[in-house]
Motif scaffolding. Structure first.
Motif, PDB file in Angstrom:
ATOM      1  N   MET A  87      68.901  26.138-119.943  1.00 20.44           N
ATOM      2  CA  MET A  87      69.176  25.178-121.014  1.00 20.44           C
ATOM      3  C   MET A  87      69.136  23.752-120.479  1.00 20.44           C
ATOM      4  SD  MET A  87      72.395  27.260-122.532  1.00 20.44           S
ATOM      5  CE  MET A  87      72.266  29.012-122.830  1.00 20.44           C
ATOM      6  N   GLY A  88      68.923  22.828-121.389  1.00 23.14           N
ATOM      7  CA  GLY A  88      68.915  21.421-120.982  1.00 23.14           C
ATOM      8  C   GLY A  88      69.139  20.520-122.181  1.00 23.14           C
ATOM      9  N   LEU A  89      69.214  19.217-121.900  1.00 21.21           N
ATOM     10  CA  LEU A  89      69.454  18.243-122.971  1.00 21.21           C
ATOM     11  C   LEU A  89      68.177  17.490-123.282  1.00 21.21           C
ATOM     12  CD1 LEU A  89      72.822  16.420-122.192  1.00 21.21           C
ATOM     13  CD2 LEU A  89      72.421  18.485-123.529  1.00 21.21           C
ATOM     14  N   ASP A  90      67.899  17.293-124.581  1.00 26.09           N
ATOM     15  CA  ASP A  90      66.736  16.476-124.934  1.00 26.09           C
ATOM     16  C   ASP A  90      67.120  14.999-124.889  1.00 26.09           C
ATOM     17  OD1 ASP A  90      68.043  15.816-127.284  1.00 26.09           O
ATOM     18  OD2 ASP A  90      66.827  17.117-128.556  1.00 26.09           O
ATOM     19  N   SER A  91      66.166  14.119-125.237  1.00 24.04           N
ATOM     20  CA  SER A  91      66.416  12.673-125.087  1.00 24.04           C
ATOM     21  C   SER A  91      67.517  12.184-126.017  1.00 24.04           C
ATOM     22  CB  SER A  91      65.120  11.898-125.338  1.00 24.04           C
ATOM     23  OG  SER A  91      64.629  12.229-126.622  1.00 24.04           O
ATOM     24  N   GLU A  92      67.865  12.993-127.032  1.00 25.98           N
ATOM     25  CA  GLU A  92      68.957  12.579-127.929  1.00 25.98           C
ATOM     26  C   GLU A  92      70.285  13.246-127.577  1.00 25.98           C
ATOM     27  OE1 GLU A  92      67.209  13.415-131.717  1.00 25.98           O
ATOM     28  OE2 GLU A  92      65.858  11.710-131.489  1.00 25.98           O
ATOM     29  N   GLY A  93      70.282  14.011-126.505  1.00 21.88           N
ATOM     30  CA  GLY A  93      71.541  14.641-126.072  1.00 21.88           C
ATOM     31  C   GLY A  93      71.810  15.985-126.720  1.00 21.88           C
ATOM     32  N   THR A  94      70.808  16.562-127.374  1.00 24.85           N
ATOM     33  CA  THR A  94      71.007  17.888-127.992  1.00 24.85           C
ATOM     34  C   THR A  94      70.753  18.974-126.960  1.00 24.85           C
ATOM     35  OG1 THR A  94      70.277  17.031-130.123  1.00 24.85           O
ATOM     36  CG2 THR A  94      70.167  19.421-129.849  1.00 24.85           C
ATOM     37  N   LEU A  95      71.662  19.939-126.910  1.00 23.91           N
ATOM     38  CA  LEU A  95      71.502  21.079-126.006  1.00 23.91           C
ATOM     39  C   LEU A  95      70.426  22.011-126.570  1.00 23.91           C
ATOM     40  CD1 LEU A  95      72.739  22.513-123.452  1.00 23.91           C
ATOM     41  CD2 LEU A  95      74.150  23.811-125.073  1.00 23.91           C
ATOM     42  N   ARG A  96      69.444  22.349-125.740  1.00 24.58           N
ATOM     43  CA  ARG A  96      68.335  23.204-126.189  1.00 24.58           C
ATOM     44  C   ARG A  96      68.019  24.260-125.138  1.00 24.58           C
ATOM     45  NH1 ARG A  96      65.195  21.334-130.379  1.00 24.58           N
ATOM     46  NH2 ARG A  96      65.972  19.365-131.184  1.00 24.58           N
ATOM     47  N   LEU A  97      67.428  25.362-125.600  1.00 27.07           N
ATOM     48  CA  LEU A  97      66.900  26.349-124.657  1.00 27.07           C
ATOM     49  C   LEU A  97      65.635  25.784-124.041  1.00 27.07           C
ATOM     50  CD1 LEU A  97      67.111  29.639-126.737  1.00 27.07           C
ATOM     51  CD2 LEU A  97      68.590  28.951-124.848  1.00 27.07           C
ATOM     52  N   GLY A  98      65.477  25.974-122.738  1.00 22.26           N
ATOM     53  CA  GLY A  98      64.259  25.533-122.067  1.00 22.26           C
ATOM     54  C   GLY A  98      63.575  26.723-121.431  1.00 22.26           C
ATOM     55  N   ASP A  99      62.718  26.450-120.458  1.00 27.12           N
ATOM     56  CA  ASP A  99      62.052  27.491-119.670  1.00 27.12           C
ATOM     57  C   ASP A  99      61.186  28.378-120.563  1.00 27.12           C
ATOM     58  OD1 ASP A  99      61.639  28.681-117.079  1.00 27.12           O
ATOM     59  OD2 ASP A  99      62.914  30.339-117.736  1.00 27.12           O
ATOM     60  N   GLU A 100      61.439  29.667-120.601  1.00 23.79           N
ATOM     61  CA  GLU A 100      60.613  30.570-121.401  1.00 23.79           C
ATOM     62  C   GLU A 100      61.435  31.781-121.808  1.00 23.79           C
ATOM     63  OE1 GLU A 100      58.051  31.571-117.788  1.00 23.79           O
ATOM     64  OE2 GLU A 100      58.044  33.502-118.835  1.00 23.79           O
ATOM     65  N   LEU A 101      60.932  32.528-122.771  1.00 21.15           N
ATOM     66  CA  LEU A 101      61.560  33.802-123.138  1.00 21.15           C
ATOM     67  C   LEU A 101      60.454  34.834-123.175  1.00 21.15           C
ATOM     68  CD1 LEU A 101      64.275  33.276-125.898  1.00 21.15           C
ATOM     69  CD2 LEU A 101      64.441  34.695-123.855  1.00 21.15           C
ATOM     70  N   SER A 102      60.403  35.633-122.142  1.00 21.06           N
ATOM     71  CA  SER A 102      59.309  36.599-122.010  1.00 21.06           C
ATOM     72  C   SER A 102      59.829  37.779-121.196  1.00 21.06           C
ATOM     73  CB  SER A 102      58.149  35.934-121.273  1.00 21.06           C
ATOM     74  OG  SER A 102      58.486  35.813-119.902  1.00 21.06           O
ATOM     75  N   PRO A 103      59.048  38.859-121.097  1.00 21.69           N
ATOM     76  CA  PRO A 103      59.531  40.003-120.292  1.00 21.69           C
ATOM     77  C   PRO A 103      59.640  39.691-118.803  1.00 21.69           C
ATOM     78  CG  PRO A 103      57.464  40.545-121.440  1.00 21.69           C
ATOM     79  CD  PRO A 103      57.777  39.132-121.775  1.00 21.69           C
ATOM     80  N   ASP A 104      59.242  38.468-118.395  1.00 23.67           N
ATOM     81  CA  ASP A 104      59.482  38.057-117.003  1.00 23.67           C
ATOM     82  C   ASP A 104      60.978  37.878-116.746  1.00 23.67           C
ATOM     83  OD1 ASP A 104      56.810  37.927-116.331  1.00 23.67           O
ATOM     84  OD2 ASP A 104      56.907  35.858-115.594  1.00 23.67           O
TER      85      ASP A 104
END
Ligand code: TMP
Ligand code: ASP
Length: 354
Positions: free
Chosen positions: A192-209
């Motif tokens: 997870m990380g913060l966007d330029s407005e400070g919103t918490l978001r999922l990052g990276d990827e969501l896959s069977p990896d």
């Protein structure tokens, strides 16, 4: 896993262009965007095992798109903006990544069994959330919550509970989505990380990896474990999973509605003179201190602040939706935002397993 970073900072530490083990990042043409290429590389055991599989990048991009779009439609913010020009490319929002991997487990497998001696395939009473420090040099060790605070890994406006609630919401949604396709979501890893407005978001990827998935009927592995353990063909496995999902369309409206109980705490702003607290402090200093002098042994009462706590039960389909409702209630009417601060301290689901 590569991080999605804007500038090197205390949280995260990667700048673009960036070559990760499974993704490549470049600055996009629009501000605060990244061009992401999902690579055909597969690695395991902290990069010790490596191979290249033609078509893996495109498959993982498609899984990530499918899941991030689904989560966005459920109100869970992600870094996903749009598909790129190639089957293996995408456009992401730039996030300032939190260097913590959040793992949710429904069934005990992998490192949980090794660390705790739990029998493989033990069904956990409730989803278990664990944290790992994102450090290839240290081999991504498990990190206790207090050490996350100690190392200053969270941005100032983010608390660990938010990471937990987001992870549990993702688990609720993805578990139901996979179940409809005859697949068990054993465990998975989020970043997870913060966007330029400070919103918490999922990052990276969501896959069977980054997930363990099993055919619910046969127990067959449908994720990167086939590569880790050398038990099957990675591309055939990922294609089989994609086929199961495609054959079983699923809708968020089928998510069960459950009862979530939240604790909302309301207190006076630190800089607001609270007459009630002042009077209480004065009274205790005048009456309690002299009467209890032997107990206090020379100590004193310095300040007493009152807090209001509300326990609220609501119905929702996942933790993040419940949090949005509790936050709304906390702002008003449960508090007066001019003179008070309010925050959600806890969220519990009435019954974890149906
Ligand atoms: P673990 O059992 O090895 O701790 O893994 C738990 C889950 O997290 C599993 O679904 C695989 C995923 N994972 C990653 O995606 N990247 C990693 O570096 C590790 C260690 C685990
Ligand atoms: N993702 C890690 C690696 O690439 C570990 C794993 O997934 O097993 O080495």
């Amino acid at each position: 896993m590569p991080t999605v970073m804007e500038t090197p900072t205390a949280i995260g530490g990667t700048s673009v262009p960036f070559q990760g083990k499974s993704k490549e990042l470049q600055a996009g043409t629009v501000a605060n965007t990244l061009w992401v290429t999902f690579k055909n590389d597969a690695t395991a055991f902290n990069g010790e095992k490596h191979a290249v599989f033609e078509g893996k990048g495109a498959l993982n991009k498609a899984f990530t798109q499918q899941f991030f779009e689904l989560l966005e439609s459920a109100g869970i913010p992600t870094c996903w903006l749009s598909t790129g020009e190639l089957p293996e490319t995408a456009v992401y929002r730039t996030l300032q990544m939190i260097p913590v991997e959040v793992v949710v487990r429904n069934v005990a497998q992998g490192s949980l069994c090794k660390r705790l001696g739990l029998a493989e395939n033990t069904i956990l009473k409730a989803p278990l959330v664990e944290y790992f420090l994102k450090s290839d040099a240290l081999g991504d060790p498990a990190i206790p919550p207090s050490a996350i605070t100690e190392l200053g890994l969270l941005p100032s406006r983010v608390c660990l509970k938010q990471l937990e609630w987001m992870a549990l919401a993702v688990n609720t949604i993805l578990s139901a989505r996979f179940k409809a396709a005859g697949v068990t979501l054993v465990d998975f890893k989020l970043e997870m990380g913060l966007d330029s407005e400070g919103t918490l978001r999922l990052g990276d990827e969501l896959s069977p990896d980054g997930c363990r998935l099993q055919d619910a009927a046969s127990g067959q592995s449908l994720d990167k474990d086939v590569f880790r353990k050398g038990t099957g063909d990675l591309i055939e496995t990922y294609q089989a999973l994609a086929g199961k999902l495609a054959k079983s369309p699923w809708d968020l409206s089928t998510l069960p509605i459950q009862t979530y109980t939240g604790v909302v705490v309301v207190q006076s702003r630190a800089n607001i003179l609270n007459p009630q607290s002042r009077t209480l402090t004065h009274t205790l200093q005048q009456t309690f201190v002299p009467a209890a002098s032997s107990l206090l042994e020379g100590g004193a009462i310095q300040q007493v602040d009152s807090q209001k706590r509300f326990q609220v039960s609501i119905t929702a389909t996942h933790h993040w939706q419940a949090l949005a409702l509790f936050n709304q209630l906390a702002d008003e009417p449960l508090s007066n935002p001019v003179i008070e601060d309010a925050f959600v301290e806890d969220i519990t689901l009435a019954k974890e397993r149906s």
